[in-house]
Design a protein around this motif. Structure first.
Motif, mmCIF file in Angstrom:
data_model
loop_
_atom_site.group_PDB
_atom_site.id
_atom_site.type_symbol
_atom_site.label_atom_id
_atom_site.label_comp_id
_atom_site.label_asym_id
_atom_site.label_seq_id
_atom_site.Cartn_x
_atom_site.Cartn_y
_atom_site.Cartn_z
ATOM 1 N N UNK A 36 0.839 -1.201 0.000
ATOM 2 C CA UNK A 36 0.000 0.000 0.000
ATOM 3 C C UNK A 36 0.873 1.249 0.000
ATOM 4 N N UNK A 37 0.231 2.404 0.115
ATOM 5 C CA UNK A 37 0.952 3.652 -0.100
ATOM 6 C C UNK A 37 1.531 4.302 1.134
ATOM 7 N N UNK A 38 0.952 3.992 2.316
ATOM 8 C CA UNK A 38 1.462 4.598 3.541
ATOM 9 C C UNK A 38 1.312 6.111 3.558
ATOM 10 N N UNK A 39 2.175 6.757 4.342
ATOM 11 C CA UNK A 39 2.061 8.210 4.506
ATOM 12 C C UNK A 39 2.358 8.947 3.209
ATOM 13 N N UNK A 40 3.153 8.344 2.311
ATOM 14 C CA UNK A 40 3.509 9.034 1.072
ATOM 15 C C UNK A 40 2.295 9.230 0.169
ATOM 16 N N UNK A 41 1.430 8.227 0.094
ATOM 17 C CA UNK A 41 0.243 8.390 -0.746
ATOM 18 C C UNK A 41 -0.741 9.347 -0.079
ATOM 19 N N UNK A 42 -0.732 9.381 1.267
ATOM 20 C CA UNK A 42 -1.575 10.350 1.964
ATOM 21 C C UNK A 42 -1.129 11.776 1.682
ATOM 22 N N UNK A 43 0.169 12.001 1.704
ATOM 23 C CA UNK A 43 0.693 13.340 1.416
ATOM 24 C C UNK A 43 0.415 13.732 -0.025
ATOM 25 N N UNK A 44 0.554 12.778 -0.928
ATOM 26 C CA UNK A 44 0.289 13.077 -2.336
ATOM 27 C C UNK A 44 -1.183 13.399 -2.556
ATOM 28 N N UNK A 94 -8.358 -0.780 -3.957
ATOM 29 C CA UNK A 94 -7.912 -1.261 -2.659
ATOM 30 C C UNK A 94 -6.423 -1.121 -2.435
ATOM 31 N N UNK A 95 -5.753 -0.280 -3.228
ATOM 32 C CA UNK A 95 -4.306 -0.163 -3.151
ATOM 33 C C UNK A 95 -3.796 0.970 -2.286
ATOM 34 N N UNK A 96 -4.666 1.886 -1.898
ATOM 35 C CA UNK A 96 -4.212 3.031 -1.110
ATOM 36 C C UNK A 96 -3.796 2.624 0.291
ATOM 37 N N UNK A 97 -4.625 1.819 0.925
ATOM 38 C CA UNK A 97 -4.420 1.484 2.329
ATOM 39 C C UNK A 97 -4.849 0.054 2.603
ATOM 40 N N UNK A 310 0.398 2.612 -6.686
ATOM 41 C CA UNK A 310 1.163 3.005 -7.874
ATOM 42 C C UNK A 310 2.568 3.514 -7.548
ATOM 43 N N UNK A 311 2.834 3.857 -6.298
ATOM 44 C CA UNK A 311 4.181 4.304 -5.943
ATOM 45 C C UNK A 311 5.227 3.218 -6.173
#
Length: 368
Positions: A36-44, A94-97, A310-311
Motif C-alpha cells: 500500500x501507499x502509507x504516509x507518502x500516498x496520503x501526502x500526495x 484497494x491499493x491506497x491502504x 502506484x508508488x
C-alpha cells in the motif's frame, strides 16, 4: 457480438505468471515495504486535493481578469484529472491502504468529481481489468462506438476517416456523458454494456446520489449563483475540455495503439500474458509525468498488480520487464509521451481508414 461474460475463461497459469508473482513477492519481502501507499500516498493525495481546492477557490472568490480565470479553469481540469489518477483510482482498487474504511473514503473522491465509484468498480475493476481489449467485454474499448472506431472488430463508418481530427472534441464532452447519461442510465437499469449487474440499492444508491448532488452543487450551482454570466459557460467548457482530454488520452495511450493486441473470438493466453499483450507502458523515465498520472504510464504493471499502490510501479516495471525477457514474453513500452501520442494518433487513423469487409481482413493485430 458481445460474449457471455460467464463463458470466458483464461487458461491455467503458465510459468511466466507463477515466476512473476514469486519475484514480486520477493521484492516486497526483501524491501520490507507494504504493497500500500502509507504516509507518502496520503501526502500526495493531500497535495492534489489542495491543488484542486485552491484553483477552485481562487476562481470562485477572487476578482480575476479573463485570462486568469481561463488559466484557473484549465488548472481545475488538470487537478480533477490528477485526483482521479492518484487518489480515487488506487483507492477503488484497494491499493491506497490496508484499511477498507480509508479506501472507501478515498474512493468517494470520484463521486465528488461527478462519477459513481460504485459503477466505476464494476466497469473498470470487474470488466476492463479482467478483459482488456477483448471483443465485446471491455467497456472502455466499446464506449466510443459508433462515433469512434477503436478496435478492428467494430464496423467502420464513413466519418471514422476523420476521427483522428474530431476525437479531441469528443473527449472534451466525455465527462458530461459519463456524469449525466451513462451513470444515470446504469444506476437506473443495473445494466452495463448490455450485461446485468447487481443494481445499486439502499445505502449504495444513496451514496451515489449524494455524491452526484454534492458535485452538481460545487461544480455548477455555486458558480452559477456567484457568477451569473455567459462567460461562465466558457470557463466550464475549458475545464471540461481539459479534464476529458487528459482522462481519455491516458487510457488511449495504454490500449489503443498498434503495439497492443486486440483479442477476437477466444482468449488463448493465460491472464498475466494477456495483460502484457494488450497493454503498453509509456514514458517510464519521466518522473514528473508519472507522479501526475498516478503511475498510469506504467499500465502493464497496474494491470498485473492492480491492488498494489502506484508508488511501487517504477520498481515493479524492472521486475516485469526482466521476467518477460526470461520467458520470451513481449514487453511493450513507448519511451516517451510524444511517441505514445503519435502511436495513438496513428492507430486512430488506421482504424478510420481500414477496410470494412471483416475484422479478419483488417490490417491490425486482432487475434482470434
Amino acid at each position: 457480438m458481445a460474449k457471455d461474460l460467464q463463458r470466458v475463461r483464461f487458461p491455467a497459469h503458465h510459468s511466466f505468471h507463477t515466476d512473476l508473482a514469486r519475484r514480486v513477492e520477493q521484492y516486497f519481502e526483501g524491501t520490507g515495504r507494504s504493497r500500500h501507499g502509507g504516509w507518502m500516498i496520503g501526502a500526495k493525495a493531500a497535495a492534489l486535493i489542495a491543488w484542486l481546492a485552491a484553483s477552485y477557490a481562487v476562481l470562485m472568490f477572487v476578482p480575476l481578469h479573463a485570462w486568469q480565470a481561463a488559466l484557473l479553469s484549465v488548472s481545475v481540469g488538470f487537478a480533477m484529472a490528477g485526483v482521479g489518477f492518484s487518489v480515487m483510482h488506487d483507492a477503488n482498487h484497494g491499493g491506497t491502504s490496508s484499511s477498507a474504511r480509508v479506501n472507501g473514503l478515498m474512493s468517494f473522491t470520484l463521486d465528488l468529481l461527478g462519477a459513481s465509484s460504485f459503477l466505476w468498480r464494476l466497469k473498470h475493476n470487474v470488466m476492463h481489468h479482467a478483459y482488456p481489449n477483448v471483443e465485446g467485454l471491455d467497456p472502455d474499448i466499446e464506449a466510443g462506438s459508433p462515433l469512434l472506431r477503436l478496435a478492428p472488430w467494430q464496423p467502420r463508418r464513413a466519418h471514422h476517416r476523420f476521427q483522428h481530427l474530431y476525437v479531441w472534441l469528443l473527449y472534451g464532452l466525455f465527462p458530461l456523458q459519463w456524469w449525466f447519461v451513462g451513470d444515470v442510465r446504469e444506476l437506473a437499469t443495473g445494466r452495463i454494456g448490455g450485461r446485468q449487474f447487481p443494481q445499486a440499492r439502499g445505502r449504495t444508491l444513496l451514496v451515489a446520489l449524494f455524491g452526484k448532488a454534492l458535485f452538481i452543487g460545487w461544480a455548477f450551482v455555486l458558480p452559477a449563483l456567484l457568477h451569473p454570466s455567459w462567460e461562465l459557460v466558457l470557463l466550464w467548457a475549458l475545464a471540461l475540455f481539459t479534464l476529458g482530454n487528459v482522462l481519455a488520452t491516458v487510457f488511449q495511450l495504454a490500449h489503443c495503439v498498434g503495439e497492443a493486441e486486440f483479442i477476437g473470438s477466444r482468449v488463448e493466453t493465460d491472464w498475466a500474458e494477456h495483460q502484457v499483450a494488450t497493454t503498453v507502458d509509456f514514458a517510464r523515465g519521466n518522473a514528473l509525468l508519472g507522479w501526475y498520472l498516478g503511475g498510469l504510464n506504467f499500465q502493464v504493471e497496474h494491470h498485473l498488480f492492480p491492488r498494489v499502490c502506484h508508488l511501487h510501479y517504477p520498481a515493479l516495471s524492472r521486475i516485469v520487464e526482466e521476467t518477460c525477457r526470461t520467458h520470451r514474453v513481449l514487453y511493450r513500452c513507448e519511451p516517451s509521451l510524444h511517441g505514445a501520442l503519435a502511436a495513438n494518433w496513428r492507430w486512430l487513423r488506421r482504424m478510420g481508414s481500414a477496410p470494412a469487409q471483416s475484422a479478419n481482413a483488417d490490417p491490425a493485430p486482432l487475434k482470434n
